[in-house]
Design a protein around this motif. Structure first.
Motif, PDB file in Angstrom:
ATOM      1  N   LEU A   1       0.814  -1.079  -0.054  1.00 55.19           N
ATOM      2  CA  LEU A   1       0.156  -0.026   0.066  1.00 55.19           C
ATOM      3  C   LEU A   1       0.913   1.427  -0.029  1.00 55.19           C
ATOM      4  CD1 LEU A   1      -2.564  -1.035   2.594  1.00 55.19           C
ATOM      5  CD2 LEU A   1      -2.693  -1.142   0.174  1.00 55.19           C
ATOM      6  N   ILE A   2       2.093   1.109   0.224  1.00 55.02           N
ATOM      7  CA  ILE A   2       3.097   2.505   0.277  1.00 55.02           C
ATOM      8  C   ILE A   2       4.045   2.191  -0.524  1.00 55.02           C
ATOM      9  CG2 ILE A   2       4.680   3.801   1.734  1.00 55.02           C
ATOM     10  CD1 ILE A   2       1.813   4.153   2.701  1.00 55.02           C
ATOM     11  N   THR A   3       4.175   2.899  -1.622  1.00 54.71           N
ATOM     12  CA  THR A   3       5.233   2.793  -2.771  1.00 54.71           C
ATOM     13  C   THR A   3       6.132   4.134  -2.386  1.00 54.71           C
ATOM     14  OG1 THR A   3       3.903   3.676  -4.342  1.00 54.71           O
ATOM     15  CG2 THR A   3       3.861   1.447  -4.272  1.00 54.71           C
ATOM     16  N   ASP A   4       5.918   5.071  -1.943  1.00 58.16           N
ATOM     17  CA  ASP A   4       6.574   6.188  -1.567  1.00 58.16           C
ATOM     18  C   ASP A   4       7.836   5.981  -0.648  1.00 58.16           C
ATOM     19  OD1 ASP A   4       7.757   8.788  -1.359  1.00 58.16           O
ATOM     20  OD2 ASP A   4       5.797   9.747  -1.148  1.00 58.16           O
ATOM     21  N   PRO A   5       9.132   6.254  -1.054  1.00 63.23           N
ATOM     22  CA  PRO A   5      10.142   6.077  -0.035  1.00 63.23           C
ATOM     23  C   PRO A   5      10.224   6.698   1.186  1.00 63.23           C
ATOM     24  CG  PRO A   5      10.961   6.086  -2.374  1.00 63.23           C
ATOM     25  CD  PRO A   5       9.584   6.751  -2.521  1.00 63.23           C
ATOM     26  N   ALA A   6       9.686   7.961   0.962  1.00 61.13           N
ATOM     27  CA  ALA A   6       9.555   9.061   2.156  1.00 61.13           C
ATOM     28  C   ALA A   6       8.421   8.449   3.189  1.00 61.13           C
ATOM     29  CB  ALA A   6       9.260  10.524   1.756  1.00 61.13           C
ATOM     30  N   LEU A   7       7.562   7.540   2.892  1.00 59.48           N
ATOM     31  CA  LEU A   7       6.283   7.173   3.650  1.00 59.48           C
ATOM     32  C   LEU A   7       6.596   6.010   4.016  1.00 59.48           C
ATOM     33  CD1 LEU A   7       3.296   8.541   1.619  1.00 59.48           C
ATOM     34  CD2 LEU A   7       4.665   9.506   3.614  1.00 59.48           C
ATOM     35  N   ARG A   8       7.894   5.152   3.776  1.00 56.31           N
ATOM     36  CA  ARG A   8       7.997   3.924   3.930  1.00 56.31           C
ATOM     37  C   ARG A   8       8.112   3.391   5.649  1.00 56.31           C
ATOM     38  NH1 ARG A   8      12.626   2.448  -0.539  1.00 56.31           N
ATOM     39  NH2 ARG A   8      11.118   1.954  -2.122  1.00 56.31           N
ATOM     40  N   THR A   9       7.664   2.398   5.964  1.00 54.78           N
ATOM     41  CA  THR A   9       7.798   1.812   7.381  1.00 54.78           C
ATOM     42  C   THR A   9       8.952   1.071   7.679  1.00 54.78           C
ATOM     43  OG1 THR A   9       6.366   0.246   7.140  1.00 54.78           O
ATOM     44  CG2 THR A   9       5.245   2.267   7.926  1.00 54.78           C
ATOM     45  N   VAL A  10       9.205   0.626   8.696  1.00 58.39           N
ATOM     46  CA  VAL A  10      10.538  -0.075   9.019  1.00 58.39           C
ATOM     47  C   VAL A  10      10.456  -1.231   8.357  1.00 58.39           C
ATOM     48  CG1 VAL A  10      11.745  -1.266  10.928  1.00 58.39           C
ATOM     49  CG2 VAL A  10      10.765   0.858  11.373  1.00 58.39           C
ATOM     50  N   GLY A  11       9.538  -2.153   8.169  1.00 53.51           N
ATOM     51  CA  GLY A  11       9.928  -3.341   7.619  1.00 53.51           C
ATOM     52  C   GLY A  11      10.154  -3.371   6.035  1.00 53.51           C
ATOM     53  N   PRO A  12       9.346  -2.580   5.107  1.00 53.16           N
ATOM     54  CA  PRO A  12       9.661  -2.274   3.873  1.00 53.16           C
ATOM     55  C   PRO A  12      11.140  -1.464   3.807  1.00 53.16           C
ATOM     56  CG  PRO A  12       7.401  -1.804   4.251  1.00 53.16           C
ATOM     57  CD  PRO A  12       8.019  -2.157   5.375  1.00 53.16           C
ATOM     58  N   GLY A  13      11.377  -0.560   4.616  1.00 54.98           N
ATOM     59  CA  GLY A  13      12.579   0.130   4.327  1.00 54.98           C
ATOM     60  C   GLY A  13      13.598  -0.487   4.681  1.00 54.98           C
ATOM     61  N   LEU A  14      13.781  -1.818   5.628  1.00 55.20           N
ATOM     62  CA  LEU A  14      14.762  -2.469   6.012  1.00 55.20           C
ATOM     63  C   LEU A  14      14.916  -3.333   4.546  1.00 55.20           C
ATOM     64  CD1 LEU A  14      15.276  -4.148   9.442  1.00 55.20           C
ATOM     65  CD2 LEU A  14      15.580  -5.508   7.356  1.00 55.20           C
ATOM     66  N   LEU A  15      13.882  -3.971   4.472  1.00 53.64           N
ATOM     67  CA  LEU A  15      14.088  -4.898   3.370  1.00 53.64           C
ATOM     68  C   LEU A  15      14.681  -4.179   1.819  1.00 53.64           C
ATOM     69  CD1 LEU A  15      13.348  -7.907   2.123  1.00 53.64           C
ATOM     70  CD2 LEU A  15      11.310  -6.960   1.512  1.00 53.64           C
ATOM     71  N   GLN A  16      14.084  -3.118   1.408  1.00 53.05           N
ATOM     72  CA  GLN A  16      14.456  -2.426   0.233  1.00 53.05           C
ATOM     73  C   GLN A  16      15.862  -1.524   0.593  1.00 53.05           C
ATOM     74  OE1 GLN A  16      10.961  -0.339  -0.875  1.00 53.05           O
ATOM     75  NE2 GLN A  16      10.182  -2.131  -1.699  1.00 53.05           N
ATOM     76  N   GLY A  17      16.265  -1.408   1.579  1.00 52.25           N
ATOM     77  CA  GLY A  17      17.411  -0.496   1.835  1.00 52.25           C
ATOM     78  C   GLY A  17      18.705  -1.340   2.109  1.00 52.25           C
ATOM     79  N   TYR A  18      18.527  -2.481   2.731  1.00 54.45           N
ATOM     80  CA  TYR A  18      19.666  -3.295   2.801  1.00 54.45           C
ATOM     81  C   TYR A  18      19.691  -4.441   2.047  1.00 54.45           C
ATOM     82  CZ  TYR A  18      20.275  -0.235   6.603  1.00 54.45           C
ATOM     83  OH  TYR A  18      20.370   0.865   7.607  1.00 54.45           O
ATOM     84  N   LEU A  19      18.757  -5.242   1.507  1.00 50.65           N
ATOM     85  CA  LEU A  19      18.650  -6.368   0.913  1.00 50.65           C
ATOM     86  C   LEU A  19      18.139  -6.511  -0.403  1.00 50.65           C
ATOM     87  CD1 LEU A  19      17.538  -8.748   3.935  1.00 50.65           C
ATOM     88  CD2 LEU A  19      19.795  -8.062   3.086  1.00 50.65           C
ATOM     89  N   GLY A  20      18.803  -6.859  -1.412  1.00 53.42           N
ATOM     90  CA  GLY A  20      18.036  -6.803  -2.741  1.00 53.42           C
ATOM     91  C   GLY A  20      18.867  -7.632  -3.755  1.00 53.42           C
TER      92      GLY A  20
END
Length: 278
Positions: A217-236
């Protein structure tokens, strides 16, 4: 009932508890140990149980990134969902417990049946609704989704508590001329404080630990919560910063751990009160 009178039974019971505790907490312990290791100690064939050269660089790097932004977004969405879910569940639970009207039982069962559906199926039906309301990519839209998921369980938990509050208290207040809102807000709610804290903490933890809904439901990087931010920021596909991911996971877990440690007394009271009162 367990018989722990003999030394052998105490030894077996204690050993079982130690193994069970180690099994349950090993992922958390390993997460913390990995967060303290430099990158050269993480990607080895035989990892050590303790870091040879412990470092706080992973925590510093996590704090220099978007971790604080993600924590703020999670506090907004999880906190908002907890407050609104608790308020709505209190009104609904009190209505089911203390008022008699046609369709009351059927309505409660209908609400509880929402818990039977897989979360992915609820997400599929919720997504177009939020899209039509222009609530995608907003914190409020995510809060609405969390309320939909947590409200049935929260309502039933508070219903179980309210139904055990003696009706004589309510009837006595009515006889003195008190209105229904006054009775609910000034007399019933203070009595139900442990159960309300339990529902709030349950809703907060559920929203804080969510990944599926927040990622969809959230695709804007500025609105990401901890879970998606952690997944997309450190692992890919092109990046695997496990040390940073573990450090961010430790930092992201702190608000829930601290909140639970502060309110665990009320949480246990709220869970058990409805079951033991007559």
């Amino acid at each position: 009932m367990l018989n722990l009178k003999t030394p052998q039974s105490k030894l077996v019971f204690g050993t079982t508890l130690v193994f069970l505790g180690a099994f349950l907490f090993f992922p958390l312990i390993w997460m913390f140990i990995t967060a303290l290791k430099p990158e050269g100690e993480i990607f080895v064939r035989l990892p050590t149980l303790l870091p040879k050269a412990p470092t706080l660089d992973n925590f510093r790097n996590a704090m220099r990134g978007d971790m604080l932004l993600h924590l703020r977004n999670s506090l907004i969405t999880a906190g908002g969902a907890a407050v609104l879910t608790t308020a709505l569940a209190a009104y609904a639970g009190y209505s089911f417990a203390k008022f008699r009207y046609r369709g009351r039982t059927a309505l409660m069962y209908l609400m509880l049946s929402a818990q039977m559906f897989p979360f992915a199926l609820l997400l599929v039906s919720l997504y177009p609704l939020l899209q039509k309301l222009d609530l995608l990519n907003t914190h409020f839209g995510l809060i609405v989704a969390y309320i939909v998921l947590a409200l049935p369980s929260g309502t039933y938990m508070l219903y179980s508590y309210f139904v055990n509050i003696p009706s004589e208290i309510v009837e006595a207040a009515r006889a003195d001329g008190a209105g229904e809102l006054y009775i609910f807000h000034r007399i019933v709610l203070p009595l139900a404080l442990p159960a309300m804290i339990t529902v709030g903490l349950y809703s907060f933890m559920w929203a804080w630990n969510d990944l599926l809904f927040s990622l969809t439901l959230i695709t804007d990087p500025a609105l990401r919560t901890v879970g998606p931010g952690l997944l997309q920021g450190y692992l890919g596909e092109s990046r695997s910063d496990w040390g940073g991911a573990m450090a961010a996971s430790v930092l992201g877990s702190l608000p829930v751990v601290i909140g639970f440690a502060m309110l665990q007394r009320f949480f246990i009271q709220g869970l058990t009160a409805g079951a033991v009162k007559s």
